[in-house]
Design a protein around this motif. Structure first.
Motif, PDB file in Angstrom:
ATOM      1  N   ASP A 267     -14.999   5.862   7.800  1.00 30.71           N
ATOM      2  CA  ASP A 267     -16.268   6.496   8.189  1.00 30.71           C
ATOM      3  C   ASP A 267     -16.380   6.654   9.704  1.00 30.71           C
ATOM      4  O   ASP A 267     -16.935   7.636  10.198  1.00 30.71           O
ATOM      5  CB  ASP A 267     -17.439   5.676   7.648  1.00 30.71           C
TER       6      ASP A 267
ATOM      7  N   LYS B 201      -4.553  -4.208  -4.729  1.00 28.96           N
ATOM      8  CA  LYS B 201      -4.512  -4.989  -3.491  1.00 28.96           C
ATOM      9  C   LYS B 201      -3.144  -5.652  -3.308  1.00 28.96           C
ATOM     10  O   LYS B 201      -3.017  -6.864  -3.095  1.00 28.96           O
ATOM     11  CB  LYS B 201      -5.632  -6.044  -3.486  1.00 28.96           C
TER      12      LYS B 201
ATOM     13  N   TYR C 216     -13.311  -5.321   4.289  1.00 27.84           N
ATOM     14  CA  TYR C 216     -13.332  -5.400   2.821  1.00 27.84           C
ATOM     15  C   TYR C 216     -12.093  -6.114   2.292  1.00 27.84           C
ATOM     16  O   TYR C 216     -12.153  -6.814   1.283  1.00 27.84           O
ATOM     17  CB  TYR C 216     -13.416  -4.007   2.198  1.00 27.84           C
TER      18      TYR C 216
ATOM     19  N   PRO D 129     -11.679 -10.754   2.448  1.00 27.20           N
ATOM     20  CA  PRO D 129     -11.983 -11.768   1.422  1.00 27.20           C
ATOM     21  C   PRO D 129     -10.938 -11.830   0.309  1.00 27.20           C
ATOM     22  O   PRO D 129     -10.658 -12.906  -0.229  1.00 27.20           O
ATOM     23  CB  PRO D 129     -13.341 -11.318   0.870  1.00 27.20           C
TER      24      PRO D 129
ATOM     25  N   TYR E  74     -17.041 -11.869   3.411  1.00 27.64           N
ATOM     26  CA  TYR E  74     -17.451 -10.511   3.773  1.00 27.64           C
ATOM     27  C   TYR E  74     -18.249 -10.554   5.071  1.00 27.64           C
ATOM     28  O   TYR E  74     -19.196 -11.346   5.197  1.00 27.64           O
ATOM     29  CB  TYR E  74     -18.269  -9.866   2.636  1.00 27.64           C
TER      30      TYR E  74
ATOM     31  N   ALA F  23     -23.275  -3.057  -0.495  1.00 28.93           N
ATOM     32  CA  ALA F  23     -22.003  -3.615  -0.956  1.00 28.93           C
ATOM     33  C   ALA F  23     -22.052  -5.138  -0.948  1.00 28.93           C
ATOM     34  O   ALA F  23     -21.612  -5.793  -1.894  1.00 28.93           O
ATOM     35  CB  ALA F  23     -20.862  -3.116  -0.065  1.00 28.93           C
TER      36      ALA F  23
ATOM     37  N   GLN G 264     -16.643   3.686   2.672  1.00 33.57           N
ATOM     38  CA  GLN G 264     -16.849   2.271   2.343  1.00 33.57           C
ATOM     39  C   GLN G 264     -16.979   2.078   0.839  1.00 33.57           C
ATOM     40  O   GLN G 264     -16.577   1.053   0.299  1.00 33.57           O
ATOM     41  CB  GLN G 264     -18.114   1.740   3.024  1.00 33.57           C
TER      42      GLN G 264
ATOM     43  N   VAL H 120     -15.409   3.416  -1.530  1.00 31.24           N
ATOM     44  CA  VAL H 120     -14.108   3.271  -2.190  1.00 31.24           C
ATOM     45  C   VAL H 120     -13.592   1.848  -2.000  1.00 31.24           C
ATOM     46  O   VAL H 120     -13.102   1.218  -2.945  1.00 31.24           O
ATOM     47  CB  VAL H 120     -13.093   4.303  -1.650  1.00 31.24           C
ATOM     48  N   LYS H 121     -13.748   1.342  -0.772  1.00 27.16           N
ATOM     49  CA  LYS H 121     -13.293  -0.028  -0.522  1.00 27.16           C
ATOM     50  C   LYS H 121     -14.108  -1.030  -1.352  1.00 27.16           C
ATOM     51  O   LYS H 121     -13.558  -1.983  -1.908  1.00 27.16           O
ATOM     52  CB  LYS H 121     -13.431  -0.372   0.967  1.00 27.16           C
ATOM     53  N   TRP H 122     -15.393  -0.809  -1.401  1.00 24.37           N
ATOM     54  CA  TRP H 122     -16.289  -1.689  -2.163  1.00 24.37           C
ATOM     55  C   TRP H 122     -15.874  -1.688  -3.647  1.00 24.37           C
ATOM     56  O   TRP H 122     -15.662  -2.758  -4.250  1.00 24.37           O
ATOM     57  CB  TRP H 122     -17.717  -1.176  -1.940  1.00 24.37           C
TER      58      TRP H 122
ATOM     59  N   GLU I 102     -13.094  -0.676  -4.940  1.00 27.41           N
ATOM     60  CA  GLU I 102     -11.718  -1.187  -5.050  1.00 27.41           C
ATOM     61  C   GLU I 102     -11.760  -2.710  -5.203  1.00 27.41           C
ATOM     62  O   GLU I 102     -11.048  -3.288  -6.022  1.00 27.41           O
ATOM     63  CB  GLU I 102     -10.965  -0.789  -3.772  1.00 27.41           C
ATOM     64  N   ASN I 103     -12.621  -3.347  -4.411  1.00 32.62           N
ATOM     65  CA  ASN I 103     -12.739  -4.805  -4.501  1.00 32.62           C
ATOM     66  C   ASN I 103     -13.316  -5.237  -5.847  1.00 32.62           C
ATOM     67  O   ASN I 103     -12.851  -6.208  -6.452  1.00 32.62           O
ATOM     68  CB  ASN I 103     -13.621  -5.335  -3.364  1.00 32.62           C
TER      69      ASN I 103
ATOM     70  N   LYS J 129     -10.618  -5.031  -8.374  1.00 31.11           N
ATOM     71  CA  LYS J 129      -9.637  -6.109  -8.229  1.00 31.11           C
ATOM     72  C   LYS J 129     -10.222  -7.438  -8.746  1.00 31.11           C
ATOM     73  O   LYS J 129      -9.564  -8.154  -9.512  1.00 31.11           O
ATOM     74  CB  LYS J 129      -9.258  -6.230  -6.741  1.00 31.11           C
ATOM     75  N   ILE J 130     -11.447  -7.732  -8.329  1.00 30.16           N
ATOM     76  CA  ILE J 130     -12.055  -9.019  -8.705  1.00 30.16           C
ATOM     77  C   ILE J 130     -12.246  -9.098 -10.220  1.00 30.16           C
ATOM     78  O   ILE J 130     -11.984 -10.122 -10.838  1.00 30.16           O
ATOM     79  CB  ILE J 130     -13.414  -9.196  -7.967  1.00 30.16           C
TER      80      ILE J 130
ATOM     81  N   ASP K  79     -10.692  -7.244 -12.404  1.00 28.30           N
ATOM     82  CA  ASP K  79      -9.466  -6.816 -13.077  1.00 28.30           C
ATOM     83  C   ASP K  79      -9.741  -5.688 -14.079  1.00 28.30           C
ATOM     84  O   ASP K  79      -9.451  -5.792 -15.271  1.00 28.30           O
ATOM     85  CB  ASP K  79      -8.804  -8.019 -13.778  1.00 28.30           C
TER      86      ASP K  79
ATOM     87  N   LEU L 294     -10.069   1.262 -11.710  1.00 31.94           N
ATOM     88  CA  LEU L 294     -10.810   1.964 -10.653  1.00 31.94           C
ATOM     89  C   LEU L 294     -10.524   3.446 -10.816  1.00 31.94           C
ATOM     90  O   LEU L 294      -9.362   3.858 -10.811  1.00 31.94           O
ATOM     91  CB  LEU L 294     -10.337   1.495  -9.274  1.00 31.94           C
TER      92      LEU L 294
END
Lengths: 375, 405
Positions: A104, A302, A333, A336, B80, B88, B120, B122-124, B126-127, B130-131, B133, B136
């Motif tokens: 961004d 990841k 991001y 963590p 975070y 997020a 952001q 996408v990153k959010w 994505e996490n 992952k968390i 499982d 996405l």
């Protein structure tokens, strides 16, 4: 002074005075320079246009004019680059700047540059999120074609297919040479300190790749002639960049040796080869789908966390330094997830928030404490 | 016994409750529940009959109910940075805790997002993937550096649709229904038209409403704009506003001295203070691109895709500024209150330039305050009050000057 040290001396000098180095390269080669703002730019296109791609990663400058465009909570390299441009530091040096829209902040970086620095054309490129499907690659080909058209306006002639193929081959050779340097550097903790290692990568963003390729090859050959000295505190570094002299000096002082990295500014620039399949633009577009372990390229699983853990598990490093630029949300991001992976695997790590040259004391203290873990 | 007339507000609350209840019912039945970003082309999901929740809506609600800090503390405990988007952080804290006090939302079986709001997201997501499982699914809507959406972008969006559908089918077991897709597009269009109708009254002079009320209805536009019941709720809202306007009435409680535009995402944790400060100064909110953006109408698939491409933070600075200037002009705003929202770099990076252009092109005063869409710590009441006071003084002196001329 041994052969490696004599090769390293001018490299260190250039990195200390990047502006001077770029001007010298322009005079020496007779080329125009195009700035590449931060991480991933299609340098091959710039090189094929007969111009010199140079990394734009900010500099040691107090922010004043840039504050008209950015609030304080934006990353330092972007703000510093705009500040330097507004102070006229790039006038007569840069003929254009390419801004890859990877986060961004870089969206507004491009827009603000276009408004604030109209005499240095801004050429944006958006990389696709869906980078591994045909639609994503086709989109990137379109973006690259747009960049090509704009670069041709800057250089004043068409970029030929053959020139582009040659540039791709040169850059692939450079990437392989840097990979070989990195592997060899890990065996010479006495010569290749963190500052030196960083400088070898950083200098590649200032000099003409064709000549620097020879320099890097000569350096690696010279290192191979020296006896191996393994570091006692070997670390892998991950993040965007770790280029603050005071922090690098603290790593040197505390006896840390960087044996691997995934920094976007360093190994991230050379980790991925442009694939051999297809015509030149297709090859360049295919490069993006191969990028791994970057917070800027979508990474559903990841893999970056697993990769960093594997470096320690396989004995290439004893711990990890996570270098996160202040206000860098892609990295913030990932952290963590990295931290959880390190804790699960028992990998020692230290988190460094990297901003500018002021206020590095906390990072220096953290590094000292981290180094003591390996005593 | 006569049937009591349903008001738009009641219908809104009922539909929002129903939205979360449907998600829980799907969970009970073992059906997959997705999480989706707010400006994702919901038409695709609605056409497949998928049950989804919108984390941005959820974070908004928790923030407005003063419950965001529990989640934010949890996210920050996990590492975070407090620099990250408040929505997020609230959501990632919620994922970790798995529960919250007042608005319970099932955890996802897949996540779907677009990046037209910001990268952001996408990153959010994505996490979250992952968390938890889980898959996405990203529908990429690239940033527009140019004023118009390029053909390369249009082609890319069109070309992703088969991939998107295949991913959704695989994640949910549902099947694509083209006829239903056409129907959902029609419903969504009608919803957009009714929203535009309501917005027209929201922006009209005199305004028939306290402008902050529009924020409430936005939640429904986010999560159910492809549904007939939403069309009815928004039609009812527009009807009520029309009736109020015709009768010369307003729900604004105070003397409407100034008409102000609010720029930026609402400062949800302090919305009441935002509102009361403005109200006590005689300012009514009569325009904001934040709500305007939901009045989406289109004729075909290409227009639909284009409309999702030019959402607020996905356009270049010229288009972004024109949108604000046109709105403020249309809504006859006397000034603008601008939220430097600590959460939103996609917005903040061009905010100073936008403020300059709003001032220069409209010759109206502006003021900027610090806040956050979810994190209450970024806001101070005293700063907000003094900024609004300053703005009112300038607006007042200009009005006085105008009347003296």
């Amino acid at each position: 002074m041994n052969k490696a040290e004599s090769i390293l001396k001018p490299i260190l000098e250039d990195v200390n005075e990047p502006g001077k180095a770029i001007v010298r390269e322009l005079e020496r080669t007779g080329k125009k320079a195009v700035g590449c703002m931060l991480e991933f730019c299609p340098e091959e296109l710039i090189y094929a246009a007969g111009m010199l791609p140079v990394g734009l990663w900010g500099g040691d400058v107090e922010l004043y004019h840039a504050k008209r465009y950015f609030p304080a909570f934006f990353c330092a390299p972007v703000q510093q680059s705009l500040e330097l441009a507004l102070r006229g530091a790039y006038d007569g040096v840069l003929s254009a700047v390419v801004v890859p829209i990877l986060c961004d902040t870089l969206k507004s970086a491009g827009q603000n540059w276009r408004i604030a620095v109209p005499h240095i054309p801004m050429i944006p490129i958006v990389y696709p999120q869906n980078r591994s499907i045909d639609a994503g690659r086709a989109f990137l080909r379109g973006e690259l074609a747009d960049v090509q058209k704009k670069l041709e306006q800057v250089c004043g002639h068409a970029i030929g297919q053959e020139s582009l193929e040659q540039a791709i081959e040169l850059y692939n050779d450079y990437r392989l040479a840097m990979q070989e340097f990195s592997a060899e550097a890990a065996r010479h903790a006495d010569v290749i300190t963190p500052t030196v290692r960083h400088s070898v990568f950083r200098c590649g963003l200032l000099r003409d790749k064709k000549d620097y390729l020879d320099t890097v090859r000569a350096l690696t050959a010279a290192l191979k002639e020296l006896p191996a000295v393994e570091g006692k505190r070997r670390v892998a570094v991950t993040g965007i960049a770790l280029d603050i002299p005071e922090i690098l000096a603290a790593m040197d002082k505390n006896g840390l040796t960087v044996t691997a990295d995934t920094l976007a500014q360093e190994y991230g620039q050379v980790a991925t080869l442009v694939p051999p399949e297809g015509e030149a633009m297709e090859r360049l577009a295919g490069w993006w789908s191969r990028v791994r372990c970057s917070s800027l390229a979508i990474d559903e699983k990841k893999e970056r966390a697993d990769y960093m853990v594997s470096l320690v598990a396989q004995g290439q490093a004893d711990g990890v330094v996570v270098a996160v630029p202040s206000f860098c949300d892609p990295e913030e991001y990932d952290y963590p997830i990295l931290r959880a992976a390190f804790e699960r695997a028992g990998v020692p790590h230290v988190y460094l928030e990297v901003n500018d040259r002021s206020g590095t004391e906390q990072a220096q203290s953290r590094l000292q404490a981290f180094a003591e873990l390996f005593s | 016994m006569s049937e009591e007339k349903i008001r738009a507000k009641d219908l809104l609350n009922r539909l929002l409750d129903q939205h979360y209840e449907e998600a829980w019912e799907a969970k009970r039945q073992g059906k997959p529940v997705g999480w989706v970003s707010s400006n994702f082309p919901q038409e695709f999901l609605e056409a497949m009959g998928l049950t989804v929740c919108y984390p941005e809506n959820h974070s908004t609600s928790l923030s407005a109910k003063h419950e965001s800090m529990d989640m934010i503390h949890e996210a920050e405990r996990l590492g975070y940075n407090n620099d990250l988007c408040g929505y997020a952080r609230v959501n990632l804290g919620f994922v970790s805790k798995g529960d919250c006090e007042s608005l319970k939302m099932p955890l996802p079986d897949y996540v779907v997002c677009s990046n037209n709001i910001c990268n952001q997201l996408v990153k959010w997501f994505e996490n979250v993937a992952k968390i938890c499982d889980i898959p996405l699914i990203v529908f990429d809507i690239p940033f527009n550096n140019e004023y118009e959406v390029s053909e390369n972008r249009m082609e890319y969006m069109r070309a992703q649709i088969p991939h998107l559908i295949a991913q959704l089918e695989e994640a949910t077991g549902a099947k694509w229904d083209e006829a239903r897709f056409q129907e959902v597009m029609e419903i969504s269009n009608e919803c957009g038209r009714q929203w535009q109708r309501a917005s027209k009254y929201f922006e009209s002079k005199p305004s028939p409403m306290n402008g902050f009320e529009m924020f409430n209805y936005m939640a429904l536009m986010v999560c159910a704009r492809g549904r007939r019941e939403t069309v009815e709720a928004i039609r009812l809202l527009a009807d009520e506003l029309e009736a109020c306007y015709q009768a010369g009435e307003t729900t604004f409680r105070g003397e409407p001295k100034y008409r102000v535009m609010m720029e930026g995402i609402a400062c949800w944790p302090h919305l009441k203070h935002n509102y009361q400060t403005l109200k006590n100064s005689g300012c009514n909110l009569t325009g904001t691109v934040y709500t305007e953006t939901w009045g989406r109408t289109y004729k075909d698939l290409d227009e639909m895709l284009r409309s999702y491409s030019v959402v607020l933070d996905n356009t270049n600075v010229d288009r972004a500024c024109d949108r604000r200037v046109n709105l403020a002009r249309r809504a006859q705003c006397d000034g603008a209150v601008i939220h430097m929202n600590r959460s939103c770099k996609a917005w903040d990076g061009i905010l100073y330039e936008m403020e300059r252009r709003i001032r220069d092109q409209l010759n109206i005063p502006t003021t900027m305050y610090d806040g956050d869409q979810s994190d209450p710590r970024s806001y101070t009441e005293a700063q907000y009050e003094s900024r609004v006071q300053g703005l009112c003084e300038v607006m007042g002196s200009r009005k006085k000057g105008e009347s003296e001329r």
